[in-house]
Scaffold this motif. Structure first.
Motif, mmCIF file in Angstrom:
data_model
loop_
_atom_site.group_PDB
_atom_site.id
_atom_site.type_symbol
_atom_site.label_atom_id
_atom_site.label_comp_id
_atom_site.label_asym_id
_atom_site.label_seq_id
_atom_site.Cartn_x
_atom_site.Cartn_y
_atom_site.Cartn_z
ATOM 1 N N MET A 1 1.072 -1.095 -0.128
ATOM 2 C CA MET A 1 0.358 0.137 -0.190
ATOM 3 C C MET A 1 1.094 1.301 -0.086
ATOM 4 O O MET A 1 1.601 1.452 0.414
ATOM 5 C CB MET A 1 -0.665 -0.197 1.507
ATOM 6 N N SER A 2 0.651 2.620 -0.912
ATOM 7 C CA SER A 2 1.069 3.668 -0.462
ATOM 8 C C SER A 2 0.380 4.709 0.701
ATOM 9 O O SER A 2 -0.466 4.725 0.633
ATOM 10 C CB SER A 2 0.772 4.509 -2.158
ATOM 11 N N SER A 3 1.714 5.129 0.770
ATOM 12 C CA SER A 3 1.315 6.155 2.094
ATOM 13 C C SER A 3 2.110 7.127 2.398
ATOM 14 O O SER A 3 3.055 7.416 1.537
ATOM 15 C CB SER A 3 1.882 5.173 3.777
ATOM 16 N N ASN A 4 1.545 8.308 3.057
ATOM 17 C CA ASN A 4 2.802 9.440 2.687
ATOM 18 C C ASN A 4 2.632 9.519 4.159
ATOM 19 O O ASN A 4 2.750 11.071 4.163
ATOM 20 C CB ASN A 4 1.278 10.978 2.223
ATOM 21 N N LEU A 5 2.809 9.388 4.970
ATOM 22 C CA LEU A 5 3.405 9.501 6.240
ATOM 23 C C LEU A 5 3.964 10.045 6.755
ATOM 24 O O LEU A 5 5.646 9.073 6.252
ATOM 25 C CB LEU A 5 2.971 8.192 7.176
ATOM 26 N N VAL A 6 4.833 10.885 7.231
ATOM 27 C CA VAL A 6 6.145 11.111 7.404
ATOM 28 C C VAL A 6 6.763 11.249 9.389
ATOM 29 O O VAL A 6 5.298 12.073 9.669
ATOM 30 C CB VAL A 6 6.450 12.439 6.864
ATOM 31 N N LEU A 7 6.740 10.575 9.782
ATOM 32 C CA LEU A 7 8.076 10.473 10.985
ATOM 33 C C LEU A 7 8.960 10.982 11.649
ATOM 34 O O LEU A 7 10.108 11.032 10.862
ATOM 35 C CB LEU A 7 7.506 9.156 11.798
ATOM 36 N N TYR A 8 8.753 12.317 12.396
ATOM 37 C CA TYR A 8 10.192 13.087 12.424
ATOM 38 C C TYR A 8 10.613 12.691 14.084
ATOM 39 O O TYR A 8 8.938 12.755 15.018
ATOM 40 C CB TYR A 8 9.358 14.436 12.500
ATOM 41 N N GLY A 9 11.711 12.518 14.141
ATOM 42 C CA GLY A 9 11.882 11.334 15.257
ATOM 43 C C GLY A 9 13.454 10.882 15.257
ATOM 44 O O GLY A 9 13.790 12.108 14.084
ATOM 45 N N PHE A 10 14.303 10.535 15.967
ATOM 46 C CA PHE A 10 15.279 10.027 16.146
ATOM 47 C C PHE A 10 15.917 8.708 16.002
ATOM 48 O O PHE A 10 14.599 7.806 17.726
ATOM 49 C CB PHE A 10 15.805 10.797 17.417
ATOM 50 N N PRO A 11 16.382 8.485 15.427
ATOM 51 C CA PRO A 11 16.070 6.672 15.941
ATOM 52 C C PRO A 11 16.460 5.869 17.125
ATOM 53 O O PRO A 11 15.875 5.099 17.382
ATOM 54 C CB PRO A 11 17.215 6.302 14.442
ATOM 55 N N MET A 12 17.723 6.601 18.479
ATOM 56 C CA MET A 12 17.551 6.019 19.248
ATOM 57 C C MET A 12 16.738 6.543 20.210
ATOM 58 O O MET A 12 16.599 5.949 21.210
ATOM 59 C CB MET A 12 18.741 7.039 19.668
ATOM 60 N N LYS A 26 1.736 -2.829 11.815
ATOM 61 C CA LYS A 26 0.362 -2.095 11.091
ATOM 62 C C LYS A 26 0.878 -2.562 9.229
ATOM 63 O O LYS A 26 -0.175 -3.229 8.612
ATOM 64 C CB LYS A 26 0.009 -1.023 11.002
ATOM 65 N N GLY A 27 1.498 -2.580 9.022
ATOM 66 C CA GLY A 27 2.944 -2.975 7.871
ATOM 67 C C GLY A 27 2.618 -1.971 7.279
ATOM 68 O O GLY A 27 1.831 -1.860 5.133
ATOM 69 N N ILE A 28 2.408 0.079 7.543
ATOM 70 C CA ILE A 28 2.222 0.952 6.670
ATOM 71 C C ILE A 28 3.410 1.103 6.555
ATOM 72 O O ILE A 28 4.178 1.431 7.300
ATOM 73 C CB ILE A 28 1.445 1.168 7.764
ATOM 74 N N PRO A 29 3.473 1.977 5.206
ATOM 75 C CA PRO A 29 4.918 2.229 4.850
ATOM 76 C C PRO A 29 5.241 3.798 5.196
ATOM 77 O O PRO A 29 4.285 4.582 5.232
ATOM 78 C CB PRO A 29 4.537 2.165 3.575
ATOM 79 N N PHE A 30 6.470 4.153 5.863
ATOM 80 C CA PHE A 30 6.043 5.674 6.184
ATOM 81 C C PHE A 30 7.504 5.907 6.205
ATOM 82 O O PHE A 30 8.597 5.217 6.516
ATOM 83 C CB PHE A 30 6.365 5.644 7.649
ATOM 84 N N GLU A 31 7.915 7.664 5.785
ATOM 85 C CA GLU A 31 9.422 8.430 6.117
ATOM 86 C C GLU A 31 9.131 8.816 7.182
ATOM 87 O O GLU A 31 9.057 9.531 7.863
ATOM 88 C CB GLU A 31 9.028 9.435 4.859
ATOM 89 N N LEU A 32 10.870 7.777 7.752
ATOM 90 C CA LEU A 32 11.476 8.839 9.098
ATOM 91 C C LEU A 32 12.173 9.604 8.427
ATOM 92 O O LEU A 32 13.160 9.355 8.412
ATOM 93 C CB LEU A 32 11.856 7.916 9.540
ATOM 94 N N LYS A 33 11.850 11.192 8.869
ATOM 95 C CA LYS A 33 13.087 12.326 8.865
ATOM 96 C C LYS A 33 13.654 11.977 10.029
ATOM 97 O O LYS A 33 12.469 12.697 11.656
ATOM 98 C CB LYS A 33 12.462 13.489 7.903
ATOM 99 N N SER A 34 15.346 12.679 10.190
ATOM 100 C CA SER A 34 15.186 12.598 11.874
ATOM 101 C C SER A 34 15.488 14.284 11.924
ATOM 102 O O SER A 34 16.141 14.635 11.593
ATOM 103 C CB SER A 34 16.826 11.699 11.228
ATOM 104 N N VAL A 35 15.578 14.066 12.640
ATOM 105 C CA VAL A 35 15.419 14.858 14.206
ATOM 106 C C VAL A 35 16.896 14.784 15.204
ATOM 107 O O VAL A 35 16.745 13.873 16.164
ATOM 108 C CB VAL A 35 14.317 15.492 15.443
ATOM 109 N N ASP A 36 17.815 15.356 14.850
ATOM 110 C CA ASP A 36 18.781 15.464 15.419
ATOM 111 C C ASP A 36 18.852 15.866 17.212
ATOM 112 O O ASP A 36 19.460 17.533 16.824
ATOM 113 C CB ASP A 36 20.346 15.430 14.607
ATOM 114 N N ARG A 74 -2.262 5.796 18.311
ATOM 115 C CA ARG A 74 -4.114 5.356 18.562
ATOM 116 C C ARG A 74 -4.873 5.998 17.324
ATOM 117 O O ARG A 74 -5.489 5.306 16.388
ATOM 118 C CB ARG A 74 -4.574 6.614 19.730
ATOM 119 N N TYR A 75 -4.306 7.198 16.553
ATOM 120 C CA TYR A 75 -4.071 8.048 15.035
ATOM 121 C C TYR A 75 -4.177 6.807 14.140
ATOM 122 O O TYR A 75 -5.544 6.437 13.211
ATOM 123 C CB TYR A 75 -3.734 9.144 14.821
ATOM 124 N N ILE A 76 -3.148 6.405 14.066
ATOM 125 C CA ILE A 76 -2.393 5.444 13.285
ATOM 126 C C ILE A 76 -3.995 4.018 13.155
ATOM 127 O O ILE A 76 -4.098 3.291 12.305
ATOM 128 C CB ILE A 76 -1.128 4.951 13.316
#
Length: 220
Positions: A1-12, A26-36, A74-76
């Motif tokens: 499935m396609s998804s435009n979800l962007v998660l701003y976060g930090f891997p650790m 859930k098997g939902i694709p997302f883009e992780l944008k790292s916030v340092d 919950r939103y997801i």
């Protein structure tokens, strides 16, 4: 499935990983944008416009922007209710919803304070060149072990914290629980003799493919 979800976060970040494991389960694709966090990017004006407290994570879904990891989860789970593992009951099923919210509250009130406290003292403080407060560590571990008695009582009757189906409430335990169990030697989660049902539950959720993948992100 396609998804435009962007998660701003930090891997650790444990809170970022709390959301990531829900998305992966859930098997939902997302883009992780790292916030340092080390350079203070989370306190920049650009990021504060997304999260006024300067904390990660933040989820952006088109014109929807949400922060706080449990709220994001919950939103997801509600938006993608028919995709992958349900993870959250229908709000129209009042009994199931009540048990789910009870389980979420258990994690946030009875597990997170001591588990996160241990992580702060023994992991995050040393990363900043600070010494752990051993008295606090001892108290956190003592409190968390005592809480496992309540967990054992619940899990002796149901497979998971909110009943016999896996929910986001179970997954919420994974980031700090993994640090406590695998990195800090907190044995109560895997003590089959003293807390057999807790150990059974923990073994299952901590070996979910979604978490094993997320854990690689957190500890790489």
């Amino acid at each position: 499935m396609s998804s435009n979800l962007v998660l701003y976060g930090f891997p650790m970040s444990t809170c970022t990983c709390r959301v990531a494991v829900v998305l992966k389960e859930k098997g939902i694709p997302f883009e992780l944008k790292s916030v340092d966090l080390f350079t203070g990017e989370h306190k920049s004006p650009e990021f504060l416009a997304k999260q006024p407290f300067g904390q990660v994570p933040v989820l952006v879904d088109g014109d929807v922007q949400i922060f706080e990891s449990r709220a994001i989860a919950r939103y997801i789970a509600l938006k993608f209710a028919n995709v992958g593992t349900p993870l959250i009951p229908s709000p129209t099923d009042l009994k199931a919803w009540g048990l789910f919210e009870q389980a979420v509250s258990i994690e946030q009130s009875n597990f997170d304070p001591s588990a996160s406290g241990l992580a702060v003292e023994k992991v995050f403080k040393p990363m900043r060149g600070m010494a752990a407060d051993e008295a606090k560590c001892e108290e956190y571990e003592k409190t968390l072990t005592a809480k496992m008695e309540g967990y054992e009582a619940i899990l002796s009757k149901t497979k998971y914290l909110a009943g016999d189906s896996l929910t986001a409430a179970d997954l919420f335990h994974l980031p700090y629980g993994t640090i406590a169990n695998e990195k800090l030697g907190f044995a109560a989660l895997s003590n089959e003799k003293e807390f057999p049902n807790v150990a059974r539950w923990w073994k299952e959720i901590s070996n979910l493919p979604s978490w094993l993948e997320t854990k690689q992100m957190m500890f790489k």
